[in-house]
Motif scaffolding. Structure first.
Motif, PDB file in Angstrom:
ATOM      1  N   ARG A 196       0.912  -1.176   0.104  1.00 16.05           N
ATOM      2  CA  ARG A 196      -0.090  -0.033   0.025  1.00 16.05           C
ATOM      3  C   ARG A 196       0.791   1.331  -0.008  1.00 16.05           C
ATOM      4  NH1 ARG A 196      -2.716  -2.600   4.581  1.00 16.05           N
ATOM      5  NH2 ARG A 196      -4.526  -4.226   3.757  1.00 16.05           N
TER       6      ARG A 196
ATOM      7  N   VAL B 156       1.262   4.280  -2.854  1.00 18.38           N
ATOM      8  CA  VAL B 156       0.917   5.767  -2.703  1.00 18.38           C
ATOM      9  C   VAL B 156       2.362   6.365  -2.902  1.00 18.38           C
ATOM     10  CG1 VAL B 156       0.648   7.234  -0.593  1.00 18.38           C
ATOM     11  CG2 VAL B 156      -0.519   5.460  -0.563  1.00 18.38           C
TER      12      VAL B 156
ATOM     13  N   VAL C 254      -1.836  10.027  -7.873  1.00 17.56           N
ATOM     14  CA  VAL C 254      -2.235   8.885  -6.714  1.00 17.56           C
ATOM     15  C   VAL C 254      -3.419   8.061  -7.149  1.00 17.56           C
ATOM     16  CG1 VAL C 254      -2.868   8.528  -4.273  1.00 17.56           C
ATOM     17  CG2 VAL C 254      -1.308  10.165  -4.803  1.00 17.56           C
TER      18      VAL C 254
ATOM     19  N   LEU D   4      -3.334   4.039  -7.976  1.00 23.61           N
ATOM     20  CA  LEU D   4      -4.505   3.332  -7.258  1.00 23.61           C
ATOM     21  C   LEU D   4      -5.553   2.185  -8.060  1.00 23.61           C
ATOM     22  CD1 LEU D   4      -5.510   5.626  -4.279  1.00 23.61           C
ATOM     23  CD2 LEU D   4      -4.194   3.519  -4.085  1.00 23.61           C
TER      24      LEU D   4
END
Length: 523
Positions: free
Chosen positions: A226, A230, A480, A484
């Motif tokens: 994760r 990011v 971002v 994602l």
């Protein structure tokens, strides 16, 4: 076989170290594989410091045999293996041939010897070398090394290696203990090891422990994944921000739809390539600092091209956006063909300096590359410089005055034509800085700018035309969001989803995230 080597090491370790003899060296270098491995086991058990260089020489194919003796060539002299004696190499000497099995045994023996090195870095490298091929036969060696290890971090890694070896043991109790111990492993490879063992496991108790350990390992690794997404998104966002900052001036403040903005980025990248070549030729000792010199060169090269474009074409097209779009699109084609004629159609190589190579390892599965970190910092510095220039300097005041009310600015004595040139050159120069940064993370070629022109316009429009703060939020946000969505939908669908999001957002809020306020917005 290797387990015999390790067994001998464990049983004979208390014996006094013996010197590697020429006879032992010859038996390790010549004969069939089983005989050589047995001789290697005997030598490892003796613990002679001269064995490691000899094993390394075997791996480097620097050993020859003749007349029942082994000879090592160190690049200048030939020595009789097991001695320091310099000798003449016999004419009938033959190369030592190591098959794959023998090479594995030699590498394992070398790594095992280095586990007891006085140098911590060498012990850490030995643990790393053993990590991928560990099995139950290596347990005596690992237990001995763990007992002798005083460094807490290395001791913990050795314990994990032992667990990796025990996970394939015949005894279910050992496998159960190993499965529970591996639950605390931070290594990404542990997940694959547990998955592989889970498919082959038949004992219900061990299988349950494997599933529980796998859940804990995956949960721990998920945080690294994760954070990696990011960081990658912020890195992409900083690149989009650099690419869009110049456009925020030429389009956001001046209203010029500059389709050649991507080619101004490309010029900055090629300027960096030229500076790299000059440093390699004239200042090779200072090559690592060519990027620092390339920053002002990239800015000036793109700014100069921008000034020429503004004075020769764009100044005649203010207030006619569609015509500026067509004209600058034609200019972009001319610039790309010019670069192809000078540098060729193929991509050129721009190397990272030593201080931008490598990265910071925050987690076992999370490495932050130095070049990406540098671009994030660089984007922040460029943003701060542009904000200060536009908001706090006399030039910035004139630029804002001319873009908001050209006639009024001319009435109070501002040379509007000169300010137009300065502003357009500033936007072009910032595009050159973006090209300099992009040269450190991607390919440099004539089509470099084409990959960023559409994204740059999306960032400026989404953020709000004429709003630097909006450009920052839009650039980082899109970066971002795109990363994602890539992990969920794939790269192509992620791009489509982002584009649809922007279209819907602009339909609901045509002025972007930050709308202009006051009389300038009403004009």
């Amino acid at each position: 076989m290797l387990h015999r080597l390790l067994l001998c090491l464990a049983l004979l370790a208390p014996l006094a170290a013996q010197a590697l003899t020429p006879e032992q060296a010859a038996r390790i270098a010549a004969g069939d594989s089983d005989e050589r491995i047995a001789a290697l086991a005997e030598a490892v058990a003796a613990g002679d410091p001269a064995l490691a260089p000899f094993v390394q020489a075997l791996l480097d194919d620097a050993v020859k045999v003749a007349g029942g003796k082994a000879y090592v060539f160190d690049g200048s002299d030939t020595r009789l293996a097991g001695t320091a004696q310099v000798v003449a190499l016999p004419d009938d000497a033959e190369d030592v041939v190591n098959n794959n099995r023998m090479r594995r045994e030699l590498e394992a023996a070398l790594a095992g010897l280095r586990l007891f090195s006085a140098d911590r870095a060498e012990r850490a490298a030995a643990i790393e070398a053993l990590k991928d091929g560990v099995d139950e036969s290596r347990l005596p060696l690992l237990e001995k090394a763990e007992a002798a290890e005083h460094d807490a971090a290395l001791k913990s890694r050795l314990a994990m290696l032992k667990a990796s070896a025990l996970i394939t043991a015949d005894d279910p109790a050992k496998r159960l203990a190993a499965a529970r111990l591996l639950a605390d492993s931070p290594e990404p490879a542990t997940r694959s090891l547990l998955l592989e063992r889970l498919q082959a496991e038949t004992d219900p108790g061990v299988k349950g422990a494997l599933i529980a350990s796998l859940d804990r390992v995956e949960s721990r690794l998920a945080w690294g994944e994760r954070l990696g997404v990011v960081f990658t998104g912020i890195s992409l966002g900083s690149i989009l921000l650099l690419a869009a900052l110049g456009l925020a001036i030429t389009y956001g403040l001046m209203g010029v739809i500059n389709m050649a903005h991507g080619e101004l980025i490309m010029i900055g990248a090629y300027a960096t390539y030229v500076v790299q070549g000059l440093f390699r030729t004239w200042l090779p000792g200072a090559f690592d600092w060519y990027v620092v010199a390339a920053i002002p060169v990239a800015f000036l090269a793109s700014a100069l091209v921008g000034a020429v474009l503004e004075r020769s074409v764009i100044r005649f097209l203010y207030g006619r956006p569609l015509e500026t779009l067509l004209a600058t699109w034609g200019i972009s084609l001319i610039l790309m063909q010019t670069v192809r004629s000078i540098f060729g159609a193929q991509n050129v190589g721009v190397e990272n300096p030593a201080w931008l190579s490598g990265g910071v390892q925050l987690l076992p599965n999370l490495v932050l590359p130095y070049n990406r970190l540098a671009i994030i910092v660089f984007a922040g510095l460029v943003l701060a410089g542009v904000a200060l220039l536009i908001g706090k300097t006399r030039l910035g005041l004139f630029v804002r005055g001319v873009t908001q009310n050209r006639r009024m600015a001319a009435c109070v004595g501002v040379d509007t034509a000169r300010i137009d040139t300065y502003a357009f050159s500033l936007g072009a120069g910032i595009a050159g800085l973006a090209g300099c940064a992009l040269s450190q993370v991607g390919n440099v070629g004539p089509d470099l700018g084409q990959g960023y022109i559409v994204d740059s316009f999306m960032v400026v429009v989404l953020g709000g035309v004429g709003q630097l703060a909006g450009t920052v939020y839009a650039g980082l946000g899109l970066g971002v969001l795109n990363k994602l969505l890539e992990g969920w939908q794939g790269a192509v669908l992620a791009k489509i989803t982002v584009l649809v999001f922007i279209v819907v957002f602009i339909q609901k809020r045509p002025q972007g995230i930050f709308a202009l306020k006051g009389r300038s917005a009403e004009a």
